[in-house]
Scaffold this active site. Structure first.
Site, PDB file in Angstrom:
ATOM      1  N   GLY A  31      -5.344   2.822   0.760  1.00  0.00           N
ATOM      2  CA  GLY A  31      -6.124   3.843   1.437  1.00  0.00           C
ATOM      3  C   GLY A  31      -5.350   4.574   2.520  1.00  0.00           C
ATOM      4  CG  HIS A  37      -1.273   7.272  -1.152  1.00  0.00           C
ATOM      5  ND1 HIS A  37      -1.286   7.439   0.217  1.00  0.00           N
ATOM      6  CD2 HIS A  37      -0.905   5.984  -1.363  1.00  0.00           C
ATOM      7  CE1 HIS A  37      -0.959   6.308   0.803  1.00  0.00           C
ATOM      8  NE2 HIS A  37      -0.721   5.405  -0.134  1.00  0.00           N
ATOM      9  N   GLY A 148       5.242   4.477  -5.931  1.00  0.00           N
ATOM     10  CA  GLY A 148       6.215   5.334  -5.287  1.00  0.00           C
ATOM     11  C   GLY A 148       7.536   4.631  -5.029  1.00  0.00           C
ATOM     12  CE  LYS A 150       6.431   4.897   2.219  1.00  0.00           C
ATOM     13  NZ  LYS A 150       6.458   3.582   2.934  1.00  0.00           N
ATOM     14  CG  ASP A 151       6.230   0.930  -0.634  1.00  0.00           C
ATOM     15  OD1 ASP A 151       6.457   0.422   0.471  1.00  0.00           O
ATOM     16  OD2 ASP A 151       5.369   1.817  -0.813  1.00  0.00           O
ATOM     17  CD  GLN A 154       4.350  -2.296  -3.312  1.00  0.00           C
ATOM     18  OE1 GLN A 154       3.898  -2.818  -2.304  1.00  0.00           O
ATOM     19  NE2 GLN A 154       3.978  -1.097  -3.720  1.00  0.00           N
ATOM     20  CB  SER A 186       4.601   5.679   5.820  1.00  0.00           C
ATOM     21  OG  SER A 186       4.032   4.419   6.122  1.00  0.00           O
ATOM     22  CB  SER A 187      -0.831   4.620   5.507  1.00  0.00           C
ATOM     23  OG  SER A 187      -1.150   5.090   4.212  1.00  0.00           O
TER      24      SER A 187
END
Length: 283
Positions: A31, A37, A148, A150-151, A154, A186-187
């Site tokens: 979220g 996103h 994404g 960016k990670d 992950q 980034s959140s």
């Protein structure tokens, strides 16, 4: 856009879509959405018949002292963005729905991959990631899942999990989306005060300078890592967690001459905000 919180109802929805021969795309998120996103959603809309987004701030991937309780949340804004982007189903489970009483089943990779880079300072983080993503795959039964770059660690770990456990899903990895000034979206950027936000620009600038050095023929990885640290240190508030030059697929550290495709990755704190960034370069 349909919104469901129940696992059983979501599974039934996905079962019906499969029975109709629909291709399902999944975009897992925590979220507080940004353009990064939405770029994943847009790719899913182009590629799939049915697009499912999930919003779940997953407690088991946060360590002691991390920002689970204060992680930014704005459900109404997120729902509006996903509706506009063309999502068919938003799955928004509660913690109790995902991890009921006496829950004790986890997915954990062995070996170096989850224990290097971000795994060094966030022990157990990737156990939480693989567990929740594995659950989302079983709940939503996607044909494609979108993540994404960016990670990068992950996504690499999720790709490994998919191969090892034979999940029938194709992982789609998409480029980093950046602000106009170069900061990776980034959140957690919302945590940065104006001065920290300005100083955080050193991350992309440092990556760019090291890439230019590589293109100019400087291929000593250890030397380049020292240079990268010096560049980041030009921002007085920057506190380096790690800098790494590693194999782009296995993420194994390179300490001698750079060859082939490599990932330059870093994690740096500005105040209490930990930011990650990376880039790929091929020699």
């Amino acid at each position: 856009m349909k919104i469901l919180q129940s696992i059983s109802q979501t599974q039934q929805y996905c079962k019906m879509q499969k029975q109709m021969g629909k291709v399902i795309g999944l975009v897992p998120t925590m979220g507080y959405l940004h353009e990064g996103h939405i770029s994943l959603v847009e790719a899913a809309v182009k590629q799939c018949d049915v697009v499912i987004a999930s919003i779940f701030v997953n407690p088991i991937q946060f360590g002691i002292g991390e920002d689970f309780e204060v992680y930014p949340r704005d459900a109404k804004r997120d729902q509006d963005l996903l509706t506009e982007a063309g999502v068919d189903l938003l799955f928004m489970p509660s913690t109790e729905e995902m991890y009921p009483d006496n829950y004790n089943c986890y997915i954990e990779l062995e070996g170096d991959l989850p224990n290097i880079l971000c795994g060094l300072s966030r022990p157990g983080h990737f156990k939480g990631v693989t567990t929740v993503v594995g659950k989302l795959f079983n709940i939503c039964q996607p044909d494609f899942a979108f993540f994404g770059q960016k990670d990068a660690q992950q996504v690499t770990i999720i790709e490994k999990m998919v191969r090892d456990l034979n999940f029938p899903v194709k992982i789609v990895r998409l480029p980093i989306i950046r602000e106009a000034d170069g900061l990776a979206m980034s959140s957690r950027n919302v945590y940065l005060d104006p001065e920290m936000r300005k100083q955080a620009l050193i991350l992309k600038k440092s990556l760019d300078e090291v890439v230019e050095s590589i293109k100019a023929g400087v291929l000593d990885a250890d030397f380049l890592k020292v240079e990268l640290k010096k560049l980041i240190a030009k921002s007085p508030e920057a506190r380096i967690d790690y800098v790494s030059i590693c194999d782009a697929e296995e993420l194994s550290e390179i300490n001698d001459e750079i060859k082939g495709k490599v990932l330059i990755a870093l994690a740096v704190k500005f105040g209490s905000t930990r930011l990650i960034d990376n880039c790929l370069v091929e020699v």
